[in-house]
Structure formats: structure tokens, C-alpha cells
Design a protein around this motif. Structure first.
Motif, PDB file in Angstrom:
ATOM      1  N   TYR A 194     -11.775   5.403   5.099  1.00  7.49           N
ATOM      2  CA  TYR A 194     -10.624   4.976   5.032  1.00  7.49           C
ATOM      3  C   TYR A 194     -10.395   4.889   3.359  1.00  7.49           C
ATOM      4  O   TYR A 194     -11.300   4.312   2.708  1.00  7.49           O
ATOM      5  CB  TYR A 194     -10.536   3.259   5.473  1.00  7.49           C
ATOM      6  CG  TYR A 194      -9.294   2.639   5.002  1.00  7.49           C
ATOM      7  CD1 TYR A 194      -8.204   2.514   5.754  1.00  7.49           C
ATOM      8  CD2 TYR A 194      -9.381   1.968   3.740  1.00  7.49           C
ATOM      9  CE1 TYR A 194      -7.137   1.578   5.849  1.00  7.49           C
ATOM     10  CE2 TYR A 194      -8.236   1.110   3.608  1.00  7.49           C
ATOM     11  CZ  TYR A 194      -7.182   0.991   4.411  1.00  7.49           C
ATOM     12  OH  TYR A 194      -6.105   0.234   4.225  1.00  7.49           O
ATOM     13  N   SER A 195      -9.268   5.215   2.703  1.00 10.02           N
ATOM     14  CA  SER A 195      -8.894   5.256   1.505  1.00 10.02           C
ATOM     15  C   SER A 195      -7.423   5.098   1.025  1.00 10.02           C
ATOM     16  O   SER A 195      -6.715   5.803   1.805  1.00 10.02           O
ATOM     17  CB  SER A 195      -9.365   6.380   0.823  1.00 10.02           C
ATOM     18  OG  SER A 195      -9.083   6.547  -0.842  1.00 10.02           O
ATOM     19  N   MET A 234       0.949  -1.240  -0.087  1.00 13.00           N
ATOM     20  CA  MET A 234       0.151  -0.015   0.025  1.00 13.00           C
ATOM     21  C   MET A 234       1.026   1.237   0.031  1.00 13.00           C
ATOM     22  O   MET A 234       2.041   1.163   0.563  1.00 13.00           O
ATOM     23  CB  MET A 234      -0.833   0.029   1.385  1.00 13.00           C
ATOM     24  CG  MET A 234      -1.706  -0.858   1.219  1.00 13.00           C
ATOM     25  SD  MET A 234      -3.160  -0.993   2.489  1.00 13.00           S
ATOM     26  CE  MET A 234      -2.245  -1.584   3.948  1.00 13.00           C
ATOM     27  N   ILE A 235       0.480   2.316  -0.686  1.00 15.59           N
ATOM     28  CA  ILE A 235       0.979   3.482  -0.726  1.00 15.59           C
ATOM     29  C   ILE A 235      -0.020   4.608  -0.381  1.00 15.59           C
ATOM     30  O   ILE A 235      -1.233   4.630  -0.575  1.00 15.59           O
ATOM     31  CB  ILE A 235       1.617   3.847  -1.799  1.00 15.59           C
ATOM     32  CG1 ILE A 235       0.650   3.822  -3.110  1.00 15.59           C
ATOM     33  CG2 ILE A 235       2.724   2.977  -2.224  1.00 15.59           C
ATOM     34  CD1 ILE A 235       1.269   4.522  -4.294  1.00 15.59           C
ATOM     35  N   GLY A 236       0.646   5.671   0.583  1.00 13.01           N
ATOM     36  CA  GLY A 236      -0.302   6.717   0.658  1.00 13.01           C
ATOM     37  C   GLY A 236      -1.577   6.410   1.603  1.00 13.01           C
ATOM     38  O   GLY A 236      -1.813   5.202   1.857  1.00 13.01           O
ATOM     39  N   SER A 237      -2.281   7.383   2.006  1.00 13.54           N
ATOM     40  CA  SER A 237      -3.468   7.140   2.636  1.00 13.54           C
ATOM     41  C   SER A 237      -4.287   8.483   2.911  1.00 13.54           C
ATOM     42  O   SER A 237      -3.827   9.488   3.250  1.00 13.54           O
ATOM     43  CB  SER A 237      -3.135   6.661   4.327  1.00 13.54           C
ATOM     44  OG  SER A 237      -2.351   7.471   4.874  1.00 13.54           O
ATOM     45  N   THR A 238      -5.442   8.159   3.108  1.00 14.89           N
ATOM     46  CA  THR A 238      -6.435   9.395   3.279  1.00 14.89           C
ATOM     47  C   THR A 238      -7.564   8.687   4.432  1.00 14.89           C
ATOM     48  O   THR A 238      -8.561   8.097   4.007  1.00 14.89           O
ATOM     49  CB  THR A 238      -7.239  10.030   2.103  1.00 14.89           C
ATOM     50  OG1 THR A 238      -6.132  10.433   1.230  1.00 14.89           O
ATOM     51  CG2 THR A 238      -8.193  11.239   2.743  1.00 14.89           C
ATOM     52  N   ILE A 239      -7.212   8.915   5.616  1.00 10.83           N
ATOM     53  CA  ILE A 239      -7.917   8.344   6.638  1.00 10.83           C
ATOM     54  C   ILE A 239      -8.171   9.403   7.476  1.00 10.83           C
ATOM     55  O   ILE A 239      -7.550  10.244   8.192  1.00 10.83           O
ATOM     56  CB  ILE A 239      -7.041   7.123   7.314  1.00 10.83           C
ATOM     57  CG1 ILE A 239      -6.734   6.002   6.484  1.00 10.83           C
ATOM     58  CG2 ILE A 239      -7.981   6.626   8.702  1.00 10.83           C
ATOM     59  CD1 ILE A 239      -5.766   5.222   6.845  1.00 10.83           C
ATOM     60  N   ASN A 240      -9.776   9.393   7.899  1.00 10.74           N
ATOM     61  CA  ASN A 240     -10.133  10.511   8.813  1.00 10.74           C
ATOM     62  C   ASN A 240     -10.378   9.750  10.044  1.00 10.74           C
ATOM     63  O   ASN A 240     -11.183   8.684  10.407  1.00 10.74           O
ATOM     64  CB  ASN A 240     -11.696  10.898   8.464  1.00 10.74           C
ATOM     65  CG  ASN A 240     -12.199  12.031   9.204  1.00 10.74           C
ATOM     66  OD1 ASN A 240     -11.982  11.863  10.349  1.00 10.74           O
ATOM     67  ND2 ASN A 240     -13.147  12.676   8.606  1.00 10.74           N
ATOM     68  N   PRO A 241      -9.670  10.418  11.019  1.00  8.55           N
ATOM     69  CA  PRO A 241      -9.388   9.551  12.580  1.00  8.55           C
ATOM     70  C   PRO A 241     -10.712   9.819  13.280  1.00  8.55           C
ATOM     71  O   PRO A 241     -11.134   9.057  14.184  1.00  8.55           O
ATOM     72  CB  PRO A 241      -8.428  10.352  13.253  1.00  8.55           C
ATOM     73  CG  PRO A 241      -8.095  11.748  12.531  1.00  8.55           C
ATOM     74  CD  PRO A 241      -8.389  11.316  10.943  1.00  8.55           C
ATOM     75  N   ASN A 242     -11.475  10.812  12.939  1.00 12.48           N
ATOM     76  CA  ASN A 242     -12.785  11.091  13.594  1.00 12.48           C
ATOM     77  C   ASN A 242     -13.978  10.030  13.267  1.00 12.48           C
ATOM     78  O   ASN A 242     -14.840   9.932  14.118  1.00 12.48           O
ATOM     79  CB  ASN A 242     -13.096  12.531  13.559  1.00 12.48           C
ATOM     80  CG  ASN A 242     -12.220  13.547  14.100  1.00 12.48           C
ATOM     81  OD1 ASN A 242     -11.907  13.592  15.251  1.00 12.48           O
ATOM     82  ND2 ASN A 242     -11.531  14.216  13.398  1.00 12.48           N
TER      83      ASN A 242
END
Length: 448
Positions: free
Chosen positions: A387-388, A375-383
């Protein structure tokens, strides 16, 4: 001759008291390491490092500051203490900072039982070079492998000592032996690479060089001819190499700092189901020969086995002293720290319940979907847990692997993903995070 670490920490505490600190704690680390890189059967690079790092945290009332240095002279120690106290006096007050109460401190431990230090001699640079060269040769012997990006071998050893002004003193050592290989297959724009490696505390536990080289080569070859996947909702199997990242998001969400800030998608989930009902997530800092094991934490509290998730239900946060005070709860003995920073909540060794099915069984049963191997990079909203991530791996049709996949995005919501995971039985039990391959029955896939 370098001073013993316990002498250095005592000197730091005395200097802090002399400079006007109300309380203090200190950490000292003495380490040495040697690493070797081989290319084309010849030595490409060799490095050796030795040094001692010291860190001091001081308290002036409810204000604190941390300083560090790699010079252990008496003059530097005195200057460190004076600077730290001056910084603390300018820092904002924090009602939650401070040392542990004396009755909270670890008093008895058995570092020998943890088996953190290999008693055998440090390997010579020549021996490391031989191992790296053997790894490279094994990879190049696999038909289709054109070259190696690197073949590396290394060794490190460190001693750690912690002391506080309210009476705690303790130390332990740790060794590490590593061997890795990155193989490249194909040519031109069709080149692909993949890796394999092993890290162990004891030399005798390390996997054989030829096995590491062969596996790296086979993984690189499997990535040739990669294409984009179709867009849609498919089952996704997180390979054992990357599956621990999913559990890592859960661990981040139960970290006391995140919970205290309200920046966690599990902040209201205590006592609720967060994993399938038959799965548990256990922390055990006392597993022998495991890199995350330790007899006490970074604040001198005893470490202990605990259930983070039991039969699917969230049972506890990961807390150091400050986050425990913020949440009005007892600390869990999970303070991690370096010499240049203060403590923060950290998990040491965790294990997820393994399943009964093999990885091959899950591949057969998943029908059509994706096996994620990197996997590379991430867009994850901790609130919210949205997940992407960018991913690559292997495509499965009718329960069989058909071709490689790249330039892919996988997306979902962590709360839903974690609740639905199906574990295989292939976790490597010597790792600090023992997590098998994990099947998520449905995720959104899109070609990048």
C-alpha cells in the motif's frame, strides 16, 4: 405518458424470446434529478434531468451479451433484442453464466420497511438555491475564508425494476437529498481548500446548511501553513472521512471476482484473522433510510444480513451467481448491476465495530504522528496488499495537533495494517459504510 417499468421489462423479455434467446433478464430505471450551484449569493448553474434507461442481458446456451438504451420505443426494444442475441452467438462460452434457479429467487420482501423513498414533495429549485446560498453564507462568515469553490444542493428520485425470464419480477424506489460546500482559505500560493456535505434519503434527516458551511470553512482554515512531514515510521490516524477507504480495500480483497482470479491478498485467508480479534465487519442490506439498502440483488436473489468478518476472522466472500459457481459456493445475494453491464459482486451496507475511545483520545494517545484527512492517487498491489498513497492532513506532537501536512506519502502492507487497526467511536451511522476513524500504530511516512 411513459410506460410503467414492469411493462417495459416484459416487452424486453418477450422481444428476447422472439429473437431466439434461451433466457434473459432485464433492468429498467426511471430517474429524475435537479441540482443547483450558487456563487456569490447568486445562482450560477441549475440542471434538471429526466429519463428512462433499459438494459437487456440474453443467454444463448452458455453465451451471453448485454445491451442498453435510453429510447423505450417498440422498435428500439425489438432491435435491442435482435442485436443482443446476435452478439451472444458470437461471444465465447462461459460455463458459469446463467440465471438463478427458481428456488433461489426472492419471493417476499417489504420495501416499505426499508424507508427508501421520502414521501414529502420534491423541493423546488428556489428552495435548493436558498439552501446552497445559506451554506455559502455560513462558510464566508468564518474569518479567514476568502471564497468558495462551490455551494451545491440537489435532489434525485429513481424507480428500479428487474425481471427475468424464469419468473422474477420486482421493483423499488429511492430518493436522495444532498447539500455540500467547498471553502477556500488563504491567498496566492498559500490557498487551501476543504469541504463538507451531507446526503440523505429523507429531507428531514439532512444536516443544517449553516453547520455544513461552517465545518467546510473550519477544515479549510486548518490546512493553512501546511508543510512536509519528517521521514520515518509513525502512527497514522485515518480520519473518519477517509477511514472507509481502508475497509474498502478489505472488501475488494473478499470480492468473489478477485478471489476467483487469484488477484486478492486475502485469497487464502478464509478462516484466518484479518482484523483485530474484537472487531467484526457486518453487511446489512435491510437498514432503514440507508442508500445501500435493497430488498433483492441485481439477479433477483434475496439480500440478507451476513458476517464478512466475525471477531477478527474472515467468514465469507462477496458473491454473485457467476463468481459463486466459479468457486463452487452458494451465492450471497450480492449482485450489483446497471442497465449497460452485467452483474458483479457488490457489498451494499457494511458496518465495522466501533471502539470505546473517542477520536480525541486516539490523538492524545498516539503521541507523534499523522492524521490523514484526504488522499490522492494510489499504488496498491491487490495480490500482495502493498500500500502506498499520497496524503495530507494534520501533524500531532505529544498528543496535540500542531500544524497541517501536505505532499506526504504513506506506505505499509494492508494485511498488517488491517490486523492492527484501533477504531474510534465517531462513525456516522446513517452512511452505507459505517466506519469510524482508524489508527494504524505504525506506517512509513515520507515527504514527497
Amino acid at each position: 405518458m411513459p410506460q410503467p417499468l414492469e411493462v417495459l421489462t416484459k416487452s424486453l423479455l418477450l422481444a428476447a424470446e422472439k429473437a431466439g434467446a434461451d433466457a434473459a433478464d432485464t433492468k429498467a430505471v426511471r430517474a429524475r434529478s435537479v441540482s443547483v450551484d450558487v456563487r456569490g449569493g447568486k445562482l450560477e448553474q441549475a440542471e434538471r434531468a429526466e429519463g428512462t434507461d433499459i438494459g437487456l442481458r440474453v443467454f444463448v446456451g452458455k453465451r451471453c451479451a448485454t445491451v442498453s438504451a435510453s429510447d423505450t420505443s417498440d422498435r428500439t426494444i425489438a432491435e435491442m433484442a435482435e442485436r443482443a442475441v446476435a452478439m451472444a452467438r458470437e461471444a465465447p462460452e462461459d460455463p458459469h453464466v446463467g440465471l438463478a434457479e427458481p428456488d433461489q429467487l426472492a419471493k417476499d420482501w417489504d420495501t416499505e420497511a426499508l424507508q427508501l423513498v421520502d414521501p414529502t414533495s420534491e423541493p423546488s429549485p428556489e428552495a435548493l438555491q436558498e439552501d446552497a446560498a445559506a451554506t455559502e453564507a455560513a462558510a464566508l462568515a468564518v474569518k479567514g475564508v476568502s471564497q468558495l469553490q462551490s455551494a451545491s444542493a440537489g435532489y434525485s428520485a429513481q424507480q428500479i425494476f428487474l425481471a427475468t425470464s424464469n419468473g422474477f419480477e420486482g421493483g423499488f424506489g429511492r430518493t436522495n437529498r444532498g447539500l455540500s460546500c467547498v471553502a477556500i482559505a488563504g491567498s496566492g500560493t498559500g490557498m487551501e481548500r476543504d469541504y463538507d456535505g451531507d446526503n440523505r434519503l429523507f429531507q428531514s434527516d439532512l444536516r443544517q446548511a449553516d453547520a455544513i458551511g461552517r465545518t467546510a470553512a473550519e477544515r479549510a482554515l486548518a490546512r493553512l501553513g501546511a508543510r512536509k512531514p519528517p521521514t520515518g515510521t509513525f502512527p497514522v490516524l485515518f480520519d473518519e472521512r477517509v477511514a472507509s477507504s481502508l475497509i474498502g480495500h478489505l472488501l475488494g480483497a473478499v470480492n468473489g471476482n478477485a478471489v476467483a482470479r487469484g488477484a486478492s491478498f486475502l485469497r487464502h485467508a478464509m478462516g484466518e484473522a484479518v482484523l483485530p480479534d474484537h472487531l467484526s465487519l457486518t453487511e446489512d442490506p435491510h437498514r432503514p433510510r440507508v442508500g445501500g439498502s435493497r430488498p433483492f440483488d441485481g439477479e433477483g436473489l434475496p439480500t440478507r444480513r451476513r458476517m464478512i468478518v466475525e471477531n477478527g476472522v474472515l467468514k465469507g466472500w462477496t458473491l454473485d451467481l457467476a463468481s459463486a459457481r466459479k468457486l463452487g459456493m452458494p451465492p450471497t445475494g450480492n449482485a450489483g448491476r446497471g442497465t449497460s453491464s452485467g452483474p458483479s459482486p457488490t457489498v451494499f451496507n457494511v458496518s465495522l465495530t466501533q471502539g470505546e475511545a473517542s477520536r480525541d483520545d486516539l490523538i492524545r494517545d498516539m503521541g507523534t504522528g499523522l492524521i490523514v484527512t484526504s488522499m490522492i492517487g494510489s499504488t496498491i498491489n491487490p495480490n500482495t496488499g502493498d500500500y502506498s498513497r499520497g496524503a495530507s492532513g494534520l501533524w500531532v506532537e505529544n498528543g496535540e495537533i500542531t500544524h497541517a501536512i501536505n505532499e506526504c506519502t504513506i506506505a505499509g502492507n494492508l494485511r498488517d495494517m488491517l490486523r492492527a487497526i484501533v477504531p474510534a467511536n465517531d462513525a456516522r451511522t446513517h452512511l452505507s459504510r459505517v466506519v469510524p476513524s482508524l489508527l494504524v500504530p505504525g506506517m512509513t511516512l515520507a515527504g514527497a
